[in-house]
Design a protein around this motif. Structure first.
Motif, PDB file in Angstrom:
ATOM      1  N   LEU A  36      64.603 -32.036 -54.562  1.00 53.78           N
ATOM      2  CA  LEU A  36      63.279 -31.806 -55.148  1.00 53.78           C
ATOM      3  C   LEU A  36      63.311 -30.661 -56.152  1.00 53.78           C
ATOM      4  CD1 LEU A  36      61.126 -32.120 -51.908  1.00 53.78           C
ATOM      5  CD2 LEU A  36      61.120 -33.731 -53.835  1.00 53.78           C
ATOM      6  N   ALA A  37      64.052 -29.614 -55.823  1.00 49.56           N
ATOM      7  CA  ALA A  37      64.166 -28.476 -56.739  1.00 49.56           C
ATOM      8  C   ALA A  37      64.836 -28.883 -58.040  1.00 49.56           C
ATOM      9  CB  ALA A  37      64.927 -27.337 -56.069  1.00 49.56           C
ATOM     10  N   GLN A  38      65.866 -29.715 -57.945  1.00 53.51           N
ATOM     11  CA  GLN A  38      66.551 -30.179 -59.155  1.00 53.51           C
ATOM     12  C   GLN A  38      65.636 -31.038 -60.010  1.00 53.51           C
ATOM     13  OE1 GLN A  38      69.615 -29.272 -60.249  1.00 53.51           O
ATOM     14  NE2 GLN A  38      69.717 -27.874 -58.516  1.00 53.51           N
ATOM     15  N   GLU A  39      64.808 -31.862 -59.376  1.00 51.66           N
ATOM     16  CA  GLU A  39      63.838 -32.667 -60.130  1.00 51.66           C
ATOM     17  C   GLU A  39      62.828 -31.766 -60.844  1.00 51.66           C
ATOM     18  OE1 GLU A  39      62.016 -35.691 -57.770  1.00 51.66           O
ATOM     19  OE2 GLU A  39      63.917 -36.429 -56.979  1.00 51.66           O
ATOM     20  N   ALA A  40      62.442 -30.693 -60.168  1.00 53.73           N
ATOM     21  CA  ALA A  40      61.513 -29.754 -60.795  1.00 53.73           C
ATOM     22  C   ALA A  40      62.155 -29.072 -62.002  1.00 53.73           C
ATOM     23  CB  ALA A  40      61.051 -28.715 -59.779  1.00 53.73           C
ATOM     24  N   LEU A  41      63.448 -28.777 -61.906  1.00 55.45           N
ATOM     25  CA  LEU A  41      64.160 -28.190 -63.042  1.00 55.45           C
ATOM     26  C   LEU A  41      64.160 -29.133 -64.238  1.00 55.45           C
ATOM     27  CD1 LEU A  41      67.319 -26.493 -61.481  1.00 55.45           C
ATOM     28  CD2 LEU A  41      65.414 -25.361 -62.597  1.00 55.45           C
ATOM     29  N   VAL A  42      64.383 -30.414 -63.981  1.00 59.74           N
ATOM     30  CA  VAL A  42      64.349 -31.401 -65.066  1.00 59.74           C
ATOM     31  C   VAL A  42      62.972 -31.417 -65.724  1.00 59.74           C
ATOM     32  CG1 VAL A  42      64.518 -33.863 -65.609  1.00 59.74           C
ATOM     33  CG2 VAL A  42      66.169 -32.816 -64.043  1.00 59.74           C
ATOM     34  N   GLU A  43      61.940 -31.348 -64.909  1.00 58.76           N
ATOM     35  CA  GLU A  43      60.574 -31.306 -65.450  1.00 58.76           C
ATOM     36  C   GLU A  43      60.344 -30.042 -66.266  1.00 58.76           C
ATOM     37  OE1 GLU A  43      56.863 -32.463 -66.454  1.00 58.76           O
ATOM     38  OE2 GLU A  43      58.407 -33.662 -65.449  1.00 58.76           O
ATOM     39  N   ALA A  44      60.914 -28.911 -65.815  1.00 59.43           N
ATOM     40  CA  ALA A  44      60.772 -27.658 -66.559  1.00 59.43           C
ATOM     41  C   ALA A  44      61.415 -27.763 -67.936  1.00 59.43           C
ATOM     42  CB  ALA A  44      61.402 -26.506 -65.771  1.00 59.43           C
ATOM     43  N   LEU A  45      62.560 -28.438 -68.016  1.00 55.35           N
ATOM     44  CA  LEU A  45      63.225 -28.609 -69.309  1.00 55.35           C
ATOM     45  C   LEU A  45      62.364 -29.409 -70.283  1.00 55.35           C
ATOM     46  CD1 LEU A  45      66.891 -29.329 -68.140  1.00 55.35           C
ATOM     47  CD2 LEU A  45      66.111 -27.354 -69.462  1.00 55.35           C
ATOM     48  N   ARG A  46      61.518 -30.283 -69.741  1.00 53.51           N
ATOM     49  CA  ARG A  46      60.609 -31.049 -70.607  1.00 53.51           C
ATOM     50  C   ARG A  46      59.348 -30.258 -70.952  1.00 53.51           C
ATOM     51  NH1 ARG A  46      62.124 -35.790 -67.343  1.00 53.51           N
ATOM     52  NH2 ARG A  46      60.400 -35.322 -65.943  1.00 53.51           N
ATOM     53  N   ALA A  63      55.729 -25.580 -56.929  1.00 50.90           N
ATOM     54  CA  ALA A  63      54.544 -26.440 -56.934  1.00 50.90           C
ATOM     55  C   ALA A  63      54.878 -27.841 -57.428  1.00 50.90           C
ATOM     56  CB  ALA A  63      53.455 -25.814 -57.804  1.00 50.90           C
ATOM     57  N   VAL A  64      55.678 -27.926 -58.490  1.00 49.76           N
ATOM     58  CA  VAL A  64      56.077 -29.245 -59.005  1.00 49.76           C
ATOM     59  C   VAL A  64      56.886 -29.997 -57.952  1.00 49.76           C
ATOM     60  CG1 VAL A  64      57.551 -30.407 -60.702  1.00 49.76           C
ATOM     61  CG2 VAL A  64      55.979 -28.603 -61.435  1.00 49.76           C
ATOM     62  N   ALA A  65      57.804 -29.310 -57.305  1.00 52.31           N
ATOM     63  CA  ALA A  65      58.622 -29.954 -56.277  1.00 52.31           C
ATOM     64  C   ALA A  65      57.761 -30.434 -55.104  1.00 52.31           C
ATOM     65  CB  ALA A  65      59.688 -28.981 -55.781  1.00 52.31           C
ATOM     66  N   LYS A  66      56.767 -29.638 -54.733  1.00 51.09           N
ATOM     67  CA  LYS A  66      55.859 -30.052 -53.653  1.00 51.09           C
ATOM     68  C   LYS A  66      55.123 -31.341 -54.026  1.00 51.09           C
ATOM     69  CE  LYS A  66      54.778 -25.494 -51.679  1.00 51.09           C
ATOM     70  NZ  LYS A  66      53.710 -24.484 -51.526  1.00 51.09           N
ATOM     71  N   ARG A  67      54.639 -31.400 -55.257  1.00 48.31           N
ATOM     72  CA  ARG A  67      53.907 -32.602 -55.686  1.00 48.31           C
ATOM     73  C   ARG A  67      54.810 -33.827 -55.656  1.00 48.31           C
ATOM     74  NH1 ARG A  67      52.308 -29.128 -60.026  1.00 48.31           N
ATOM     75  NH2 ARG A  67      50.324 -28.121 -59.579  1.00 48.31           N
ATOM     76  N   ARG A  68      56.063 -33.643 -56.076  1.00 50.43           N
ATOM     77  CA  ARG A  68      56.991 -34.772 -56.041  1.00 50.43           C
ATOM     78  C   ARG A  68      57.249 -35.219 -54.606  1.00 50.43           C
ATOM     79  NH1 ARG A  68      59.631 -36.307 -60.519  1.00 50.43           N
ATOM     80  NH2 ARG A  68      59.303 -35.070 -62.409  1.00 50.43           N
ATOM     81  N   ALA A  69      57.322 -34.270 -53.678  1.00 48.58           N
ATOM     82  CA  ALA A  69      57.495 -34.626 -52.272  1.00 48.58           C
ATOM     83  C   ALA A  69      56.308 -35.440 -51.773  1.00 48.58           C
ATOM     84  CB  ALA A  69      57.667 -33.360 -51.434  1.00 48.58           C
ATOM     85  N   ILE A  70      55.108 -34.998 -52.116  1.00 50.56           N
ATOM     86  CA  ILE A  70      53.900 -35.726 -51.712  1.00 50.56           C
ATOM     87  C   ILE A  70      53.933 -37.150 -52.247  1.00 50.56           C
ATOM     88  CG2 ILE A  70      51.388 -35.847 -51.985  1.00 50.56           C
ATOM     89  CD1 ILE A  70      51.460 -32.746 -52.146  1.00 50.56           C
ATOM     90  N   ASP A  71      54.267 -37.286 -53.534  1.00 54.38           N
ATOM     91  CA  ASP A  71      54.294 -38.617 -54.157  1.00 54.38           C
ATOM     92  C   ASP A  71      55.313 -39.519 -53.475  1.00 54.38           C
ATOM     93  OD1 ASP A  71      52.384 -37.761 -55.914  1.00 54.38           O
ATOM     94  OD2 ASP A  71      53.791 -37.356 -57.561  1.00 54.38           O
ATOM     95  N   GLN A  72      56.482 -38.974 -53.181  1.00 54.27           N
ATOM     96  CA  GLN A  72      57.522 -39.783 -52.537  1.00 54.27           C
ATOM     97  C   GLN A  72      57.080 -40.272 -51.172  1.00 54.27           C
ATOM     98  OE1 GLN A  72      61.411 -38.043 -52.312  1.00 54.27           O
ATOM     99  NE2 GLN A  72      61.408 -37.391 -54.468  1.00 54.27           N
ATOM    100  N   TRP A  73      56.548 -39.372 -50.385  1.00 55.81           N
ATOM    101  CA  TRP A  73      56.169 -39.741 -49.024  1.00 55.81           C
ATOM    102  C   TRP A  73      55.000 -40.716 -49.012  1.00 55.81           C
ATOM    103  CZ3 TRP A  73      56.730 -33.934 -47.641  1.00 55.81           C
ATOM    104  CH2 TRP A  73      58.063 -33.671 -47.346  1.00 55.81           C
ATOM    105  N   ARG A  74      54.064 -40.557 -49.916  1.00 54.48           N
ATOM    106  CA  ARG A  74      52.900 -41.452 -49.926  1.00 54.48           C
ATOM    107  C   ARG A  74      53.253 -42.850 -50.406  1.00 54.48           C
ATOM    108  NH1 ARG A  74      47.947 -37.419 -51.717  1.00 54.48           N
ATOM    109  NH2 ARG A  74      47.493 -36.751 -49.585  1.00 54.48           N
TER     110      ARG A  74
END
Length: 411
Positions: A36-46, A63-74
């Motif tokens: 999740l942290a790595q995905e957030a880093l990719v988003e930061a680069l954008r 915060a970005v990583a948390k949102r991605r976790a929520i989306d994945q689980w839902r």
């Protein structure tokens, strides 16, 4: 590397461990937390080149990583109640300002050092998720292929998941069984901060400071363990030299050339006090205690020439008996050269070369080059220093070695 990538990289080096630790605490899954942290880093680069770097970049990444976790689980079918509860908690706190909780990083270290993992896996996982080192950097530290490091990290994450190892500091009864691994990885993190294996900077003071903070916490958790205090003593004494180790442009200043008035005397006192605490437990000095005693010899000496090199040689001999390694032998050779001359030291270094150890490391040819130069064997010294420069991963260290070789050529 462009400005945006450099900014993201700098933020990750400073805040990455706390971001992963916060996510691991919430999700209970170290592997998922890093993904999740790595995905957030990719988003930061954008996002950051477009919107600017946020005031609290670590909080933004979390915060970005948390949102991605929520989306994945839902999105998952048949979501169980555990994931529903986590998602609800995350949604409620996704906008909260992120604040580093010091204990979370230590919990991450204890989790990575669970005895179900091999020592190699413990080290690889911790250096990756706590120190934020790349797989290439870890591979260079241990002279193994990058694929080997990748395999260790992936296997460690899968083992933690399969064994259902909880994220958190273990019960006090379990601390001692993990202590050796914890101390080992904390010192490896410090070592990377003290002398980076790669990159443009010779030191990473922020990483060394984080390791020292973790070491102090471990010593507080286990006050009856001499090696915990020994490690703190070693790190305090070595860190005391930081202000004198680089010039304003970041280029290295070697020990013999350092302005010792710039060494941090308060930190030296703290290091010596920690060594006294370790000795007071009456169980003898282990590897960290012996290394701290060597560092103490340097810390109290007025100059390189006035250093008690005979004592340092004895300490390295003792260290080599209880924790033998080629690096210890190489350091002993350097001390022998100061105590009794380069000829005796070169015999030790030559024996290591004959054994074929440290073949992919710049350390052995750099020491041999120094010794050969002292003996007047200039051509051989230049060859060894050039080889060392080729093997060095750190740009600053490579520059020092090439400069030495260039000076010898001019003689």
């Amino acid at each position: 590397m462009n400005d945006s990538s450099a900014t993201v990289d700098a933020v990750w080096r400073i805040d990455g461990a706390r971001v992963v630790a916060t996510l691991a605490k919430i999700s209970g899954d170290v592997g998922l937390a890093e993904d999740l942290a790595q995905e957030a880093l990719v988003e930061a680069l954008r996002a950051w080149p477009r919107d600017g770097v946020p005031d609290n970049p670590g909080g933004w990444l979390t915060a970005v990583a948390k949102r991605r976790a929520i989306d994945q689980w839902r999105r998952r079918d048949g979501l169980d109640e555990r994931y529903r509860a986590i998602a609800a908690t995350l949604e409620a706190t996704a906008e909260d300002r992120w604040e580093p909780i010091d204990d979370d990083v230590l919990r991450l270290v204890f989790t990575a050092c669970h005895p179900v993992l091999s020592r190699e896996a413990q080290v690889a996982l911790t250096l990756r998720v706590v120190a934020g080192l790349s797989r290439e950097e870890i591979a260079r530290m241990y002279f193994v292929p990058v694929a080997t490091v990748q395999q260790r990290i992936v296997r460690a994450k899968k083992t933690i998941e399969a064994a259902r190892i909880p994220f958190g500091t273990p019960e006090p009864a379990e601390w001692k069984e993990r202590l050796e691994g914890v101390l080992s990885v904390v010192y490896l993190v410090f070592t990377e901060g003290y002398a980076a294996t790669s990159g443009r900077e010779w030191m990473r003071a922020d990483l060394a400071a984080e390791a020292l903070r973790l070491g102090r916490m471990v010593a507080a958790l286990l006050p009856r363990e001499p090696e915990a205090h020994g490690l703190v003593a070693l790190m305090e004494l070595q860190a005391s030299r930081f202000a004198a180790r680089t010039r304003p442009d970041g280029s290295p200043i070697l020990l013999a050339d350092q302005d010792r008035s710039r060494w941090d005397r308060a930190q030296i006192r703290r290091g010596r006090d920690a060594l006294v605490r370790a000795d007071a437990l009456g169980r003898g000095r282990g590897p960290y205690g012996l290394q701290a005693a060597i560092a103490e010899c340097h810390a109290v000496a007025p100059s390189t020439e006035e250093t008690d090199w005979d004592r340092i040689v004895l300490l390295y001999e003792a260290l080599g008996r209880i924790a033998p390694s080629p690096v210890v032998e190489l350091n002993r050779a350097a001390a022998v050269s100061m105590a009794t001359g380069p000829a005796n030291a070169l015999r030790i270094a030559d024996e290591l070369a004959e054994r074929g150890v440290l073949r992919e490391s710049h350390l052995l040819p750099s020491v041999r080059g120094e010794l050969l130069a002292q003996l007047g064997r200039t051509e051989e010294a230049v060859s060894e220093l050039t080889t060392a420069a080729r093997l060095a991963g750190n740009e600053r260290e490579r520059g020092v070695l090439l400069a030495k070789a260039a000076r010898l050529r001019q003689r």
